[in-house]
Design a protein around this motif. Sequence first.
Motif, PDB file in Angstrom:
ATOM      1  N   VAL A 108     -53.993  -3.970 -18.593  1.00  0.00           N
ATOM      2  CA  VAL A 108     -54.177  -3.048 -18.422  1.00  0.00           C
ATOM      3  C   VAL A 108     -54.005  -1.130 -18.952  1.00  0.00           C
ATOM      4  N   VAL A 109     -53.395  -0.795 -19.874  1.00  0.00           N
ATOM      5  CA  VAL A 109     -53.563  -0.271 -20.276  1.00  0.00           C
ATOM      6  C   VAL A 109     -55.071   0.307 -21.288  1.00  0.00           C
ATOM      7  N   ALA A 110     -55.737  -0.366 -21.189  1.00  0.00           N
ATOM      8  CA  ALA A 110     -56.879  -0.804 -22.178  1.00  0.00           C
ATOM      9  C   ALA A 110     -58.320  -0.857 -21.569  1.00  0.00           C
ATOM     10  N   CYS A 111     -58.078  -1.240 -19.894  1.00  0.00           N
ATOM     11  CA  CYS A 111     -59.066  -1.500 -18.898  1.00  0.00           C
ATOM     12  C   CYS A 111     -59.604   0.218 -18.329  1.00  0.00           C
ATOM     13  N   HIS A 112     -60.388  -0.031 -17.683  1.00  0.00           N
ATOM     14  CA  HIS A 112     -60.980   1.354 -16.754  1.00  0.00           C
ATOM     15  C   HIS A 112     -61.645   0.278 -15.451  1.00  0.00           C
ATOM     16  N   MET A 113     -62.350   1.622 -14.752  1.00  0.00           N
ATOM     17  CA  MET A 113     -62.075   0.753 -13.642  1.00  0.00           C
ATOM     18  C   MET A 113     -63.172   0.458 -13.029  1.00  0.00           C
ATOM     19  N   GLU A 114     -64.133   0.163 -14.293  1.00  0.00           N
ATOM     20  CA  GLU A 114     -65.744  -0.317 -14.119  1.00  0.00           C
ATOM     21  C   GLU A 114     -65.386  -1.992 -14.809  1.00  0.00           C
ATOM     22  N   GLU A 115     -63.964  -1.963 -15.049  1.00  0.00           N
ATOM     23  CA  GLU A 115     -63.490  -3.173 -16.023  1.00  0.00           C
ATOM     24  C   GLU A 115     -63.738  -4.178 -14.455  1.00  0.00           C
ATOM     25  N   LEU A 116     -63.042  -3.910 -13.488  1.00  0.00           N
ATOM     26  CA  LEU A 116     -62.538  -4.721 -12.300  1.00  0.00           C
ATOM     27  C   LEU A 116     -63.781  -5.937 -11.844  1.00  0.00           C
ATOM     28  N   ILE A 117     -62.927  -6.406 -10.993  1.00  0.00           N
ATOM     29  CA  ILE A 117     -63.848  -8.020 -10.677  1.00  0.00           C
ATOM     30  C   ILE A 117     -63.284  -7.771  -9.140  1.00  0.00           C
ATOM     31  N   ALA A 118     -63.668  -7.545  -7.984  1.00  0.00           N
ATOM     32  CA  ALA A 118     -63.762  -7.641  -6.183  1.00  0.00           C
ATOM     33  C   ALA A 118     -64.269  -8.721  -5.647  1.00  0.00           C
ATOM     34  N   SER A 119     -62.905  -9.849  -5.376  1.00  0.00           N
ATOM     35  CA  SER A 119     -63.528 -11.328  -6.005  1.00  0.00           C
ATOM     36  C   SER A 119     -62.420 -11.867  -4.203  1.00  0.00           C
ATOM     37  N   ARG A 120     -62.382 -12.273  -4.001  1.00  0.00           N
ATOM     38  CA  ARG A 120     -62.565 -13.373  -2.938  1.00  0.00           C
ATOM     39  C   ARG A 120     -61.434 -15.114  -3.969  1.00  0.00           C
ATOM     40  N   ALA A 121     -61.414 -15.925  -4.700  1.00  0.00           N
ATOM     41  CA  ALA A 121     -61.378 -16.770  -5.780  1.00  0.00           C
ATOM     42  C   ALA A 121     -60.516 -16.867  -6.281  1.00  0.00           C
ATOM     43  N   ILE A 122     -59.215 -16.163  -5.661  1.00  0.00           N
ATOM     44  CA  ILE A 122     -57.721 -15.995  -6.199  1.00  0.00           C
ATOM     45  C   ILE A 122     -56.874 -16.493  -5.197  1.00  0.00           C
ATOM     46  N   THR A 123     -57.430 -16.117  -4.641  1.00  0.00           N
ATOM     47  CA  THR A 123     -56.246 -16.400  -3.660  1.00  0.00           C
ATOM     48  C   THR A 123     -57.033 -17.369  -1.829  1.00  0.00           C
ATOM     49  N   GLY A 124     -58.124 -15.895  -2.240  1.00  0.00           N
ATOM     50  CA  GLY A 124     -59.018 -15.969  -0.260  1.00  0.00           C
ATOM     51  C   GLY A 124     -58.883 -14.468   0.406  1.00  0.00           C
ATOM     52  N   ALA A 125     -57.717 -13.954  -0.386  1.00  0.00           N
ATOM     53  CA  ALA A 125     -58.555 -12.456  -0.239  1.00  0.00           C
ATOM     54  C   ALA A 125     -58.983 -11.807  -0.959  1.00  0.00           C
ATOM     55  N   LEU A 126     -59.623 -10.459  -0.286  1.00  0.00           N
ATOM     56  CA  LEU A 126     -60.022  -9.990  -1.656  1.00  0.00           C
ATOM     57  C   LEU A 126     -58.769  -9.371  -2.147  1.00  0.00           C
TER      58      LEU A 126
END
Length: 333
Positions: A219-237
């Motif tokens: 979390v400390v190392a992450c920035h917003m461009e390193e996020l992926i929006a997906s429904r693959a994990i739970t079915g919800a975005l």
Amino acid sequence: MTTAERLDALKSRMRLPSIAAPMFLVSGPEMVIQACKSGVMGALPGPNARTIDDLRGFFEQINAKVGPEDAPWAFNMITHSSYGRFDEEIALVAEFKPELVITALGGPHRVADVVHGYGGLVFADVNNVSYARKAIEKGADGLVLVCSGAGGHTGEYAMMPFIDEVRAFFDGPLIVGGGISTGRSIRAVETLGADFAYIGTRFLAAPETMISDAYRKMVVACHMEELIASRAITGALGNWMRASVEAAGISLDDMKHAAKIDFSGDMHSGAKAWKHVWSAGQGVGQIKTSESISTIVDGLAADYAATVSQMTRDQKYIRVSQAAPKVTLGENA
């Protein structure tokens, strides 16, 4: 008491109009307690307790340490038809009487009678206008608007137009979430017409959360461009940290597919637990280190106060400027 009076009573006990948002496998009793004692509302998600006995223990811990001099706490529960523990959780709600119950992934009508029966408020977590209308029709006192940029289960709509569309048919209380990480942002959502800011990611790396140290470091190392929006994990975005997706051996192609929504069974086992694929919201870039909840709230409060002070000065300047006599070029020549 009316809904407005109940809301004012809750706000009167809070240092900031903010809620430490309930985060799956992140928010536990310690986080809720420290949030309340720091002056923001803490929120506990029901599924974070592995068993119903564990959940009873969580309720007992919170009620033993959060008093009337502290900010109130909220309970967040899944009301989806597939959630097998609903009846047991609503029985605990009736017993422990949290002042605010926030429903998610289902309608608020399933809890409204119980919560209203003891004088509590029911807010519904929604991520589009259609769900917002349905939630009000089904007895919600207020809404949680989950906007684009939120962590965990996120929204697809920008905050300003989402609030505007909802305000066209609902003048009741609103909680708004989505990338809120500063005191400036808290004040900004108030000026947009919201009552509370929902803040999750900003608290994610705090030592009081239930996550692993590896999660905190990511979390400390992450920035917003390193996020992926997906429904693959739970079915919800949801918004997921790319580094955790890669570490779990999940391809980017796999993240383009949607899983079936199913909240039955043990949510702490297998892929459902998000133990290896970790979430964060678009405000993650504001986190530079792991800080205690009280330190984070102190920072938010200072930033909020400075923003209010600046806005006050700006308003005075505008009033003075409007009152000053206008001089046309050449008039005094």
